[in-house]
Motif scaffolding. Structure first.
Motif, PDB file in Angstrom:
ATOM      1  N   ARG A  32       0.825  -1.202   0.000  1.00  0.00           N
ATOM      2  CA  ARG A  32       0.000   0.000   0.000  1.00  0.00           C
ATOM      3  C   ARG A  32       0.862   1.255   0.000  1.00  0.00           C
ATOM      4  NH1 ARG A  32      -3.445  -0.731   4.423  1.00  0.00           N
ATOM      5  NH2 ARG A  32      -1.754  -0.007   5.751  1.00  0.00           N
ATOM      6  N   ALA A  33       1.915   1.267   0.808  1.00  0.00           N
ATOM      7  CA  ALA A  33       2.797   2.428   0.852  1.00  0.00           C
ATOM      8  C   ALA A  33       3.481   2.660  -0.489  1.00  0.00           C
ATOM      9  CB  ALA A  33       3.851   2.233   1.946  1.00  0.00           C
ATOM     10  N   LEU A  34       4.001   1.597  -1.081  1.00  0.00           N
ATOM     11  CA  LEU A  34       4.705   1.737  -2.359  1.00  0.00           C
ATOM     12  C   LEU A  34       3.779   2.262  -3.445  1.00  0.00           C
ATOM     13  CD1 LEU A  34       6.885  -1.512  -2.379  1.00  0.00           C
ATOM     14  CD2 LEU A  34       7.609   0.804  -1.785  1.00  0.00           C
ATOM     15  N   THR A  35       2.553   1.764  -3.484  1.00  0.00           N
ATOM     16  CA  THR A  35       1.625   2.208  -4.528  1.00  0.00           C
ATOM     17  C   THR A  35       1.190   3.654  -4.286  1.00  0.00           C
ATOM     18  OG1 THR A  35      -0.204   1.167  -3.321  1.00  0.00           O
ATOM     19  CG2 THR A  35       0.818  -0.107  -5.081  1.00  0.00           C
ATOM     20  N   VAL A  86      13.620   6.654   0.474  1.00  0.00           N
ATOM     21  CA  VAL A  86      13.162   5.912   1.645  1.00  0.00           C
ATOM     22  C   VAL A  86      12.753   4.501   1.263  1.00  0.00           C
ATOM     23  CG1 VAL A  86      11.661   6.019   3.677  1.00  0.00           C
ATOM     24  CG2 VAL A  86      12.221   8.127   2.441  1.00  0.00           C
ATOM     25  N   VAL A  87      13.108   3.527   2.125  1.00  0.00           N
ATOM     26  CA  VAL A  87      12.697   2.137   1.950  1.00  0.00           C
ATOM     27  C   VAL A  87      12.123   1.621   3.265  1.00  0.00           C
ATOM     28  CG1 VAL A  87      14.428   1.688   0.168  1.00  0.00           C
ATOM     29  CG2 VAL A  87      14.992   1.236   2.562  1.00  0.00           C
ATOM     30  N   GLY A 138       9.522   8.511  -7.234  1.00  0.00           N
ATOM     31  CA  GLY A 138      10.966   8.626  -7.054  1.00  0.00           C
ATOM     32  C   GLY A 138      11.423   8.651  -5.625  1.00  0.00           C
ATOM     33  N   LEU A 139      10.510   8.900  -4.683  1.00  0.00           N
ATOM     34  CA  LEU A 139      10.902   8.972  -3.275  1.00  0.00           C
ATOM     35  C   LEU A 139      11.139   7.592  -2.683  1.00  0.00           C
ATOM     36  CD1 LEU A 139      11.318  10.715  -0.718  1.00  0.00           C
ATOM     37  CD2 LEU A 139       8.849  10.501  -0.290  1.00  0.00           C
ATOM     38  N   ALA A 140      10.421   6.587  -3.177  1.00  0.00           N
ATOM     39  CA  ALA A 140      10.493   5.215  -2.667  1.00  0.00           C
ATOM     40  C   ALA A 140      10.594   4.264  -3.850  1.00  0.00           C
ATOM     41  CB  ALA A 140       9.254   4.917  -1.831  1.00  0.00           C
ATOM     42  N   ALA A 184       4.228   5.870  -5.159  1.00  0.00           N
ATOM     43  CA  ALA A 184       4.483   5.889  -6.604  1.00  0.00           C
ATOM     44  C   ALA A 184       3.531   6.850  -7.299  1.00  0.00           C
ATOM     45  CB  ALA A 184       4.332   4.484  -7.182  1.00  0.00           C
ATOM     46  N   GLU A 185       2.308   6.954  -6.783  1.00  0.00           N
ATOM     47  CA  GLU A 185       1.323   7.851  -7.381  1.00  0.00           C
ATOM     48  C   GLU A 185       1.532   9.299  -6.961  1.00  0.00           C
ATOM     49  OE1 GLU A 185      -3.549   8.548  -7.544  1.00  0.00           O
ATOM     50  OE2 GLU A 185      -2.709   6.832  -6.443  1.00  0.00           O
TER      51      GLU A 185
END
Length: 282
Positions: A26-29, A172-173, A37-39, A32-33
């Protein structure tokens, strides 16, 4: 288990741990929206696998943990955190559950430790625990307590190992504990994480100086720093079972907590392990 290849990262979670995988996805999606580029970019999610699996792109950069950060890197770290907190629009953020390990969870855990652990700890560490628990009993933090501050998206882990410096910016990861939070709590997660001071202490005033906090956020930040410092004191008291930090770390944490409770500046007696700068980016 984490598998890293030239262009992607595969995270396999333990069987039955679909929630952490779902939070990561959920965080990655969302990022990304709303903050491309931040993650890492999300590539695939498989919750039905024996080991729930998230596949994402691999980011260039070196972890900031263990580095002596210069002004540019502190500014870049703050810029990444500011971007992360502001990334998810309010209408989307309302649909994101509160992150695990927020205030109420920590207070409940401390109340258990106060009974099971504190009586067995003596010396300066035991005294600091006692002082912290007395503060907690009067602080009124048993409820979520963030109604006077605005919500933000929180990554859920303040470890500087999750912030990667690529030579020009920080990204950030690690979002498996992410969710809705507030700025004060998330900033306290970073400043009070053992990884922010045990080797090369983060310049906390310089870092926090990059955030325009409201009066309510400023007040809450102090309370959250004290709360998280108390949590870390208990966690580090268990360190002898699986030693992961230099000798004396728990005593230094006791000093940090006492300084925060006194309201003064926290100046840990730095165990500077040489003049390490960030490793080469990769």
């Amino acid at each position: 288990m984490v598998e890293v290849t030239a262009d992607q990262v595969v995270k396999r979670f333990p069987r039955g741990d679909e929630e952490r995988a779902a939070r990561e996805w959920r965080a990655l999606t969302l990022l990304a929206e709303h903050a491309p580029g931040l993650a890492p970019d999300p590539r695939s999610l498989d919750l039905a696998a024996g080991a729930p699996t998230v596949v994402m792109s691999r980011l260039a950069g070196a972890p900031l943990r263990g580095c002596s950060l210069d002004d540019e890197q502190v500014m870049a770290l703050a810029a990444a955190v500011n971007e992360l907190h502001a990334a998810v629009p309010a209408d989307a953020l309302r649909l994101v559950p509160v992150r695990p390990g927020q205030q109420g969870d920590l207070v409940a855990q401390l109340e258990k430790w106060a009974v099971a652990v504190h009586p067995r700890v003596g010396g300066p560490v035991g005294r600091a625990m006692g002082r912290g628990l007395r503060w907690l009993a009067k602080a009124g933090l048993g409820t979520e307590g963030a109604s006077q501050v605005g919500p933000v998206f929180g990554p859920g882990d303040g470890n500087l190992a999750n912030y990667l410096w690529d030579g020009s910016r920080v990204r950030v990861v690690d979002f498996e504990e992410s969710g809705r939070s507030d700025r004060a709590f998330e900033l306290a997660e970073i400043t009070e994480h053992v990884g922010s001071w045990v080797e090369h202490p983060l310049d906390v005033p310089a870092f926090l100086g990059h955030f325009e906090l409201t009066a309510a956020e400023e007040a809450r930040l102090w309370e959250c720093r004290r709360l998280l410092a108390l949590v870390w004191l208990f966690l580090l008291a268990f360190d002898h079972e699986h030693i992961r930090n230099p000798p004396g770390t728990v005593e230094r944490q006791a000093d940090r907590l006492m300084a925060l409770l006194a309201g003064g500046p926290v100046q840990p007696r730095g165990r500077h392990l040489g003049e390490s700068a960030c490793p080469e980016t990769r």
